[in-house]
Design a protein around this motif. Structure first.
Motif: not given
Lengths: 118, 113
Positions: A35, A37, A42-43, A88, B89, B103-105
């Protein structure tokens, strides 16, 4: 042991450099993930390996090249990156025996590699 | 296409307060929903995973619920502590998006002593 180990913790590289990120797990997990980020976001999924084979590539630029040499190890090779690639980078793993069963399993994340591209 | 929303984006509470973090998703066709904690500059720690057939999961002071019919999940934190300060999250795992978590924020939580 639910540990996913990422090295290095921090990396600074120039746009012409070649570097690699490393991720290791010894939980016997057969699915591994990269991932990206950015701050306060979010990732974003980049790649998924299932049984050492690439199963998902989220249209990632070719300057990012993943490699899964064995079931415990996942690498991300970096070449000719851009400053906007600074982020990241997180690795994760899950038990995942088949595509649908991946969904039943918790993803365990490493601490990440903080990458800065100058 | 699945979308996940978390409200509020940030929350500040005094120590000891019980609190609820909200997560909503647009498509109920999910395998599971997972709650994560992230400390600044660190990786994600899985807190709770609720399978689609379950209604809630509990771990210590944390309780997560799932209501697929309304497209909502909540994370309840009892007796909050300053050490709970982090970004939380939620992530849905939908049937039809190639095996990826959505994913949410995130909600940035600050618990004041």
């Amino acid at each position: 042991d639910t540990e996913v180990t990422q090295t290095p913790k921090h990396l600074v590289m120039g746009m012409t450099n070649k570097k690699s990120l490393k991720c290791e797990q010894h939980m016997g997990h057969r699915a591994m993930y990269w991932y990206k980020q950015k701050a306060k976001k979010p990732p974003e999924l980049m790649f998924v390996y299932s049984y050492e084979k690439l199963s998902i590539n989220e249209s990632v630029p070719s300057r990012f090249s993943p490699e899964c040499p064995n079931s415990s190890l996942l690498n991300l090779h970096l070449h000719a990156l851009q400053p906007e690639d600074s982020a990241l980078y997180l690795c994760a793993s899950s038990q995942g025996s088949r595509d649908r069963e991946i969904a039943k399993n918790i993803q365990y994340f490493g601490a990440g590699t903080r990458l800065s591209v100058l | 296409k699945q979308e996940v929303t978390q409200i509020p984006a940030a929350l500040s509470v005094p120590e000891g307060e019980n609190l609820v973090l909200n997560c909503s998703f647009t498509d109920s066709a999910i395998y599971n929903l997972q709650w994560f904690r992230q400390d600044p500059g660190k990786g994600l720690t899985s807190l709770l995973l609720i399978q689609s057939s379950q209604r809630e999961q509990t771990s210590g002071r944390l309780n997560a619920s799932l209501d697929k019919s309304s497209g909502r999940s909540t994370l309840y934190i009892a007796a909050s502590q300053p050490g709970d300060s982090a970004t939380y999250l939620c992530a849905a795992f939908p049937y039809n998006q190639g095996g990826k978590l959505i994913f949410g924020q995130g909600t940035e939580l600050s618990v004041k002593p």
